[in-house]
Design an enzyme around this catalytic site. Structure first.
Site, PDB file in Angstrom:
ATOM      1  N   HIS A  84       0.859  -1.187   0.000  1.00 35.68           N
ATOM      2  CA  HIS A  84       0.000   0.000   0.000  1.00 35.68           C
ATOM      3  C   HIS A  84       0.893   1.233   0.000  1.00 35.68           C
ATOM      4  O   HIS A  84       1.171   1.819   1.040  1.00 35.68           O
ATOM      5  CB  HIS A  84      -0.913  -0.014   1.235  1.00 35.68           C
ATOM      6  CG  HIS A  84      -1.959   1.052   1.226  1.00 35.68           C
ATOM      7  ND1 HIS A  84      -3.213   0.860   1.770  1.00 35.68           N
ATOM      8  CD2 HIS A  84      -1.961   2.323   0.762  1.00 35.68           C
ATOM      9  CE1 HIS A  84      -3.924   1.970   1.638  1.00 35.68           C
ATOM     10  NE2 HIS A  84      -3.170   2.879   1.030  1.00 35.68           N
TER      11      HIS A  84
ATOM     12  N   GLU B 293      -2.678  -1.709  -3.213  1.00 34.60           N
ATOM     13  CA  GLU B 293      -3.851  -0.984  -2.736  1.00 34.60           C
ATOM     14  C   GLU B 293      -3.507   0.467  -2.470  1.00 34.60           C
ATOM     15  O   GLU B 293      -2.357   0.811  -2.176  1.00 34.60           O
ATOM     16  CB  GLU B 293      -4.424  -1.646  -1.482  1.00 34.60           C
ATOM     17  CG  GLU B 293      -3.468  -1.750  -0.307  1.00 34.60           C
ATOM     18  CD  GLU B 293      -4.082  -2.497   0.880  1.00 34.60           C
ATOM     19  OE1 GLU B 293      -4.963  -3.359   0.658  1.00 34.60           O
ATOM     20  OE2 GLU B 293      -3.676  -2.202   2.009  1.00 34.60           O
TER      21      GLU B 293
ATOM     22  N   HIS C 208      -8.165  -5.892   7.564  1.00 42.72           N
ATOM     23  CA  HIS C 208      -7.956  -4.846   8.563  1.00 42.72           C
ATOM     24  C   HIS C 208      -8.210  -5.407   9.961  1.00 42.72           C
ATOM     25  O   HIS C 208      -9.338  -5.729  10.324  1.00 42.72           O
ATOM     26  CB  HIS C 208      -8.829  -3.611   8.350  1.00 42.72           C
ATOM     27  CG  HIS C 208      -8.235  -2.383   8.999  1.00 42.72           C
ATOM     28  ND1 HIS C 208      -7.379  -1.534   8.327  1.00 42.72           N
ATOM     29  CD2 HIS C 208      -8.327  -1.900  10.256  1.00 42.72           C
ATOM     30  CE1 HIS C 208      -7.000  -0.555   9.143  1.00 42.72           C
ATOM     31  NE2 HIS C 208      -7.555  -0.770  10.315  1.00 42.72           N
TER      32      HIS C 208
END
Length: 237
Positions: A43, A70, A190
């Protein structure tokens, strides 16, 4: 079997704290694959405080499994993804100043934008996933953008797991069914960890992939990365 994609951002955070190349992010990515991970996630953020854009470029040719990038689809991110052409891009609506992703997309308010971005990445044959809350209305709207998958933002499940895990998981079970009915693939991520992952996996149908970084890398400080990956894979059996 639900696939495990290891987010290696925190490895880059440690490297960047000292400078140089210790730990070696590229070797770590390859080792995660070698120890059984079915994918690698990065990310990159605009300030490059952990994974750098060049890391993403360097990692791609080393991998034999899936590569998931991401991030918020700002112009520089879009350009990076189209250059690298990973297996999957996950669209995350994170602001530049947040420590970590803390909300899913409002797919109603951002519908036109997301539809255009999905179409743009599909031009490069990149699978697209939209990071989203466990909200049936938002999932149904996401499906109309043309996205291939949605990734359920699981922080609320993880936070409530020890207090009442049946109640915590209920919205995600519903969300999984809604996504399946809309012909969407299903990812999740998450705050999933060795405490709550197995229960999540056992109760969420149609789950294609989980992306786990912070907890997994933290566990590896005690267990080593090979043993840690094996334990996470056991949760997904």
């Amino acid at each position: 079997m639900t696939q495990l994609s290891v987010n290696i951002n925190k490895v880059a955070t440690i490297r960047n704290a000292r400078g140089g190349n210790v730990p070696d992010v590229l070797k770590f990515a390859v080792d995660c694959e070698r120890f059984g991970a079915q994918g690698i996630t990065v990310h990159p953020r605009p300030d490059e405080r952990h994974i750098r854009y060049q890391d993403a470029r360097n990692i791609k040719p080393l991998l034999h499994t899936e590569f998931n990038i991401e991030g918020n689809p700002i112009p520089s991110f879009v350009k990076l993804v189209e250059e690298i052409r990973p297996t999957q891009v996950t669209l995350v609506p994170d602001a530049e100043n947040v420590l970590t992703s803390n909300a899913g997309w409002d797919t109603i308010r951002n519908f036109d934008f997301l539809k255009d971005i999905v179409a743009e990445f599909h031009r490069y044959n990149i699978r697209v996933s939209i990071f989203i809350d466990a909200n049936p209305q938002m999932i149904e709207r996401a499906a109309l953008t043309g996205t291939d998958r949605v990734e359920l933002y699981t922080e609320s499940y993880a936070s409530a797991y020890h207090a009442n895990r049946e109640q915590a998981i209920a919205p995600f079970v519903e969300a999984a069914h809604v996504a399946h009915q809309a012909s969407l693939g299903l990812n999740a991520g998450h705050d999933l960890n060795l405490d709550n992952l197995q229960y999540f996996h056992q109760h969420i149908p149609f789950l294609d992939e989980v992306s786990i970084g912070h907890a997994l890398i933290s566990d590896a400080l005690y267990l080593g990365i090979e043993e840690t990956i094996h334990r996470y894979l056991t949760c997904l059996q």
